[in-house]
Design a protein around this motif. Sequence first.
Motif, mmCIF file in Angstrom:
data_model
loop_
_atom_site.group_PDB
_atom_site.id
_atom_site.type_symbol
_atom_site.label_atom_id
_atom_site.label_comp_id
_atom_site.label_asym_id
_atom_site.label_seq_id
_atom_site.Cartn_x
_atom_site.Cartn_y
_atom_site.Cartn_z
ATOM 1 N N TYR A 337 0.834 -1.204 0.000
ATOM 2 C CA TYR A 337 0.000 0.000 0.000
ATOM 3 C C TYR A 337 0.872 1.259 0.000
ATOM 4 C CZ TYR A 337 -3.296 3.537 1.600
ATOM 5 O OH TYR A 337 -4.050 4.677 1.712
ATOM 6 N N VAL A 338 1.914 1.262 0.831
ATOM 7 C CA VAL A 338 2.817 2.417 0.897
ATOM 8 C C VAL A 338 3.534 2.611 -0.442
ATOM 9 C CG1 VAL A 338 4.944 3.273 1.940
ATOM 10 C CG2 VAL A 338 3.129 2.353 3.394
ATOM 11 N N ALA A 339 3.988 1.517 -1.041
ATOM 12 C CA ALA A 339 4.663 1.622 -2.339
ATOM 13 C C ALA A 339 3.743 2.204 -3.399
ATOM 14 C CB ALA A 339 5.170 0.246 -2.771
ATOM 15 N N SER A 340 2.478 1.790 -3.389
ATOM 16 C CA SER A 340 1.530 2.318 -4.376
ATOM 17 C C SER A 340 1.234 3.789 -4.117
ATOM 18 C CB SER A 340 0.234 1.501 -4.359
ATOM 19 O OG SER A 340 -0.463 1.675 -3.137
ATOM 20 N N THR A 341 1.214 4.183 -2.858
ATOM 21 C CA THR A 341 0.969 5.582 -2.512
ATOM 22 C C THR A 341 2.151 6.459 -2.928
ATOM 23 O OG1 THR A 341 -0.407 4.940 -0.631
ATOM 24 C CG2 THR A 341 0.465 7.182 -0.626
ATOM 25 N N LEU A 342 3.350 5.973 -2.694
ATOM 26 C CA LEU A 342 4.546 6.749 -3.006
ATOM 27 C C LEU A 342 4.865 6.778 -4.495
ATOM 28 C CD1 LEU A 342 6.961 5.611 -0.132
ATOM 29 C CD2 LEU A 342 5.830 7.833 -0.347
ATOM 30 N N PHE A 343 4.650 5.651 -5.179
ATOM 31 C CA PHE A 343 5.163 5.530 -6.537
ATOM 32 C C PHE A 343 4.106 5.209 -7.584
ATOM 33 C CE2 PHE A 343 8.539 4.246 -3.558
ATOM 34 C CZ PHE A 343 9.472 5.223 -3.851
ATOM 35 N N ASP A 346 0.858 1.054 -10.504
ATOM 36 C CA ASP A 346 1.460 0.263 -11.579
ATOM 37 C C ASP A 346 2.979 0.419 -11.627
ATOM 38 O OD1 ASP A 346 -1.045 -0.673 -12.434
ATOM 39 O OD2 ASP A 346 -1.362 1.132 -13.640
ATOM 40 N N SER A 347 3.572 0.894 -10.558
ATOM 41 C CA SER A 347 5.005 1.178 -10.539
ATOM 42 C C SER A 347 5.838 -0.091 -10.383
ATOM 43 C CB SER A 347 5.326 2.131 -9.389
ATOM 44 O OG SER A 347 5.035 1.516 -8.146
ATOM 45 N N ARG A 348 7.079 0.023 -10.750
ATOM 46 C CA ARG A 348 7.996 -1.109 -10.585
ATOM 47 C C ARG A 348 8.273 -1.350 -9.102
ATOM 48 N NH1 ARG A 348 13.703 -0.093 -10.519
ATOM 49 N NH2 ARG A 348 14.185 2.095 -10.107
ATOM 50 N N SER A 351 5.579 -3.717 -7.956
ATOM 51 C CA SER A 351 5.886 -5.054 -8.473
ATOM 52 C C SER A 351 7.010 -5.703 -7.681
ATOM 53 C CB SER A 351 6.274 -4.967 -9.951
ATOM 54 O OG SER A 351 5.194 -4.517 -10.736
ATOM 55 N N ALA A 352 8.020 -4.911 -7.337
ATOM 56 C CA ALA A 352 9.147 -5.447 -6.577
ATOM 57 C C ALA A 352 8.699 -5.924 -5.199
ATOM 58 C CB ALA A 352 10.241 -4.391 -6.439
ATOM 59 N N VAL A 353 7.837 -5.151 -4.555
ATOM 60 C CA VAL A 353 7.334 -5.530 -3.233
ATOM 61 C C VAL A 353 6.520 -6.822 -3.325
ATOM 62 C CG1 VAL A 353 5.702 -4.877 -1.422
ATOM 63 C CG2 VAL A 353 7.378 -3.212 -2.255
ATOM 64 N N GLU A 354 5.642 -6.906 -4.297
ATOM 65 C CA GLU A 354 4.810 -8.108 -4.447
ATOM 66 C C GLU A 354 5.655 -9.339 -4.716
ATOM 67 O OE1 GLU A 354 0.734 -6.017 -6.222
ATOM 68 O OE2 GLU A 354 2.231 -6.850 -7.602
ATOM 69 N N GLU A 355 6.627 -9.221 -5.607
ATOM 70 C CA GLU A 355 7.476 -10.359 -5.946
ATOM 71 C C GLU A 355 8.349 -10.779 -4.754
ATOM 72 O OE1 GLU A 355 9.733 -9.529 -9.432
ATOM 73 O OE2 GLU A 355 7.968 -9.157 -10.688
ATOM 74 N N ALA A 356 8.814 -9.806 -3.991
ATOM 75 C CA ALA A 356 9.686 -10.118 -2.863
ATOM 76 C C ALA A 356 8.956 -10.922 -1.783
ATOM 77 C CB ALA A 356 10.242 -8.838 -2.257
ATOM 78 N N TRP A 357 7.757 -10.463 -1.416
ATOM 79 C CA TRP A 357 7.027 -11.202 -0.387
ATOM 80 C C TRP A 357 6.592 -12.584 -0.895
ATOM 81 C CZ3 TRP A 357 7.577 -10.029 4.358
ATOM 82 C CH2 TRP A 357 7.772 -8.695 4.779
#
Length: 364
Positions: A337-343, A346-348, A351-357
């Motif tokens: 959620y934070v990554a989507s808010t900051l970036f 559809d940001s990379r 995607s990086a956060v989703e793939e990492a977890w």
Amino acid sequence: MTTTPAVLSPPAAVCSFIPDYVLRNIAERGGDEERRAALQALATSGTMRSLRVQAEARRSVLPRSAMPELTIALAPPTKERLVRDAKNTMDLRGPIVRAEAGTPSEDKTAEAAFERLGTTWDFFFQVFARNSIDKAGMPIEGVVHYRRNFDNAFWNGTQMVFGDGSGRLFTRLAHSLTVCAHELSHGVVQYDGPLVYQGQSGALNESMADVLGVLVEQWSLGQTVEQADWLVGREILAPGVSGRALRSLAEPGTAYDDDVLGKDPQPGHMDQYVDTDEDNGGVHINSGIPNRAFTLVATRLGGNAWEDAGRIWYASLGHERLLPSAMFRQFARITRYVASTLFGTDSRQVSAVEEAWSGVGVEL
């Protein structure tokens, strides 16, 4: 009749750097001197653990609106450090041997602690615009030469305390930037979280301290994610110990494999999650899983880990949705959620956060 004031025991509960399960291995496998040092360290951490739980519980009921940074007057932040000398006792109010306006100390350990306290303060201010540990200009106080041959370092809620190590297995704890930054970061978690020091929330607490600890070092050295070794406590292993550090964020379970210390037990995936009643439900052990998740995000994004990946993790720690009893899955969802808010959604970065977890077995 006059009486000599009693030396006070540590005033608050600690986050010890060296886990109890390592100290137990030493007590079981080491020689007489090693066993004595390990039992001493175990006794200290054991007497303080209940106090830590109480302190975290009290903090968890405070509303975020009561955080000190929202009530102080606006003023230019200033770094304020001091280092005390316990003189190989348990006295945490020993003489001040280094202060912000003072001259350098002839005690190399005190000077090392002073410099590492300062580097950690600089990182939080310059990278995250954070005014000290509590965001309100809290003076950072260190204590060196705690007890004699003490094999640990800890944050007690108000101070950073360094043992010198016995020299047989651990040494020079005050000289390790990742040790200092890790323990001070427990203070950051204390004020921004907190995350209850038990089970998965406790593992997140430990992981956040590890992540911030290595980010402080990478930032101070100007290292990219490719240049960094992602090790915590590299400097504290004594000569002859078989290992690279106390923990590896990138490769949990590979930091050490020693006849006395044992083998690094950290898993890097939920398939190897350790269910245990020891170590406060595996807080130092299972922290390897979120540790590896962070390194996967940082590696995928490249560049400097304290920038995009670090901003996501730091903002997630202070996010209003983060519960004191958070599980890995909840924290993972907050990072997305934070990554989507900051970036952007559809940001990379998302995607990086989703793939990492997913890569460590935590499904969103």
